[in-house]
Design a protein around this motif. Structure first.
Motif, PDB file in Angstrom:
ATOM      1  N   LYS A   1      41.977  40.865  48.764  1.00  0.00           N
ATOM      2  CA  LYS A   1      42.031  41.956  47.788  1.00  0.00           C
ATOM      3  C   LYS A   1      40.674  42.100  47.098  1.00  0.00           C
ATOM      4  N   PHE A   2      40.045  40.983  46.755  1.00  0.00           N
ATOM      5  CA  PHE A   2      38.759  41.001  46.066  1.00  0.00           C
ATOM      6  C   PHE A   2      37.637  41.531  46.948  1.00  0.00           C
TER       7      PHE A   2
ATOM      8  N   ALA B   1      40.696  29.142  43.180  1.00  0.00           N
ATOM      9  CA  ALA B   1      41.863  29.696  42.473  1.00  0.00           C
ATOM     10  C   ALA B   1      42.290  31.030  43.088  1.00  0.00           C
ATOM     11  N   LEU B   2      41.328  31.867  43.495  1.00  0.00           N
ATOM     12  CA  LEU B   2      41.647  33.143  44.139  1.00  0.00           C
ATOM     13  C   LEU B   2      42.319  32.913  45.486  1.00  0.00           C
ATOM     14  N   GLU B   3      41.823  31.919  46.227  1.00  0.00           N
ATOM     15  CA  GLU B   3      42.403  31.598  47.528  1.00  0.00           C
ATOM     16  C   GLU B   3      43.832  31.090  47.360  1.00  0.00           C
ATOM     17  N   ALA B   4      44.048  30.239  46.358  1.00  0.00           N
ATOM     18  CA  ALA B   4      45.387  29.707  46.094  1.00  0.00           C
ATOM     19  C   ALA B   4      46.357  30.817  45.694  1.00  0.00           C
ATOM     20  N   ALA B   5      45.847  31.830  45.002  1.00  0.00           N
ATOM     21  CA  ALA B   5      46.694  32.946  44.569  1.00  0.00           C
ATOM     22  C   ALA B   5      46.823  34.016  45.651  1.00  0.00           C
ATOM     23  N   GLY B   6      46.109  33.846  46.774  1.00  0.00           N
ATOM     24  CA  GLY B   6      46.183  34.824  47.863  1.00  0.00           C
ATOM     25  C   GLY B   6      45.475  36.130  47.548  1.00  0.00           C
ATOM     26  N   LEU B   7      44.428  36.083  46.729  1.00  0.00           N
ATOM     27  CA  LEU B   7      43.749  37.309  46.292  1.00  0.00           C
ATOM     28  C   LEU B   7      42.370  37.516  46.916  1.00  0.00           C
ATOM     29  N   LEU B   8      41.928  36.621  47.813  1.00  0.00           N
ATOM     30  CA  LEU B   8      40.577  36.740  48.371  1.00  0.00           C
ATOM     31  C   LEU B   8      40.356  38.057  49.109  1.00  0.00           C
TER      32      LEU B   8
ATOM     33  N   SER C   1      35.116  47.479  41.726  1.00  0.00           N
ATOM     34  CA  SER C   1      35.166  46.103  42.225  1.00  0.00           C
ATOM     35  C   SER C   1      36.049  45.238  41.333  1.00  0.00           C
ATOM     36  N   TYR C   2      36.739  44.304  41.974  1.00  0.00           N
ATOM     37  CA  TYR C   2      37.563  43.355  41.231  1.00  0.00           C
ATOM     38  C   TYR C   2      36.682  42.255  40.638  1.00  0.00           C
ATOM     39  N   CYS C   3      37.102  41.730  39.489  1.00  0.00           N
ATOM     40  CA  CYS C   3      36.387  40.618  38.867  1.00  0.00           C
ATOM     41  C   CYS C   3      37.371  39.770  38.066  1.00  0.00           C
ATOM     42  N   VAL C   4      36.898  38.623  37.619  1.00  0.00           N
ATOM     43  CA  VAL C   4      37.705  37.681  36.840  1.00  0.00           C
ATOM     44  C   VAL C   4      37.005  37.433  35.514  1.00  0.00           C
ATOM     45  N   VAL C   5      37.773  37.419  34.416  1.00  0.00           N
ATOM     46  CA  VAL C   5      37.209  37.058  33.115  1.00  0.00           C
ATOM     47  C   VAL C   5      37.014  35.548  33.095  1.00  0.00           C
ATOM     48  N   VAL C   6      35.760  35.113  32.947  1.00  0.00           N
ATOM     49  CA  VAL C   6      35.441  33.685  32.935  1.00  0.00           C
ATOM     50  C   VAL C   6      35.612  33.125  31.531  1.00  0.00           C
TER      51      VAL C   6
ATOM     52  N   GLY D   1      40.644  34.026  32.971  1.00  0.00           N
ATOM     53  CA  GLY D   1      41.436  34.092  34.199  1.00  0.00           C
ATOM     54  C   GLY D   1      42.051  35.450  34.486  1.00  0.00           C
ATOM     55  N   ARG D   2      41.928  36.395  33.570  1.00  0.00           N
ATOM     56  CA  ARG D   2      42.501  37.739  33.771  1.00  0.00           C
ATOM     57  C   ARG D   2      41.743  38.461  34.882  1.00  0.00           C
ATOM     58  N   ILE D   3      42.494  39.051  35.810  1.00  0.00           N
ATOM     59  CA  ILE D   3      41.908  39.856  36.885  1.00  0.00           C
ATOM     60  C   ILE D   3      41.691  41.274  36.338  1.00  0.00           C
ATOM     61  N   CYS D   4      40.495  41.810  36.540  1.00  0.00           N
ATOM     62  CA  CYS D   4      40.156  43.150  36.058  1.00  0.00           C
ATOM     63  C   CYS D   4      39.467  43.946  37.159  1.00  0.00           C
ATOM     64  N   VAL D   5      39.347  45.242  36.929  1.00  0.00           N
ATOM     65  CA  VAL D   5      38.561  46.118  37.800  1.00  0.00           C
ATOM     66  C   VAL D   5      37.461  46.721  36.946  1.00  0.00           C
TER      67      VAL D   5
END
Length: 94
Positions: A85-86, A76-83, A21-26, A8-12
């Motif tokens: 940004k990504f 989850a990205l939409e719920a966190a308001g990060l779409l 580019s932004y990405c998420v650790v799965v 769930g960690r957000i990384c670049v």
């Protein structure tokens, strides 16, 4: 295993064609490798293994389970308001 690259960690991405580019650790694989995703239709990062030296972890984290599919991550990205940004890329200074 460090907690820096937990699920769930957000990384670049800092290296390769997806740099900036932004990405998420799965899911973490071992001390050096993790599985990341954008998802591809949002940030351009497709699901793949990635060396942790090619990632810059950010402070933010989303709540997903290990191995979550792209639809769950998008929700989850939409719920966190990060779409939005990504959908952008950041400039990396070397």
């Amino acid at each position: 295993m460090t907690k820096l690259f937990e699920t769930g960690r957000i990384c670049v991405k800092t290296m390769g064609r997806e740099a900036g580019s932004y990405c998420v650790v799965v899911e973490p694989k071992d001390d050096r490798m993790v599985v990341v995703t954008g998802p591809k239709h949002i940030s351009g990062v497709r699901r793949r293994s990635c060396n942790t030296r090619h990632l810059e972890p950010l402070d933010s984290k989303i709540d997903i389970k290990s191995g979550a599919d792209d639809k769950e991550i998008e929700k989850a990205l939409e719920a966190a308001g990060l779409l939005e940004k990504f959908r952008t890329k950041i400039r990396i200074s070397i």
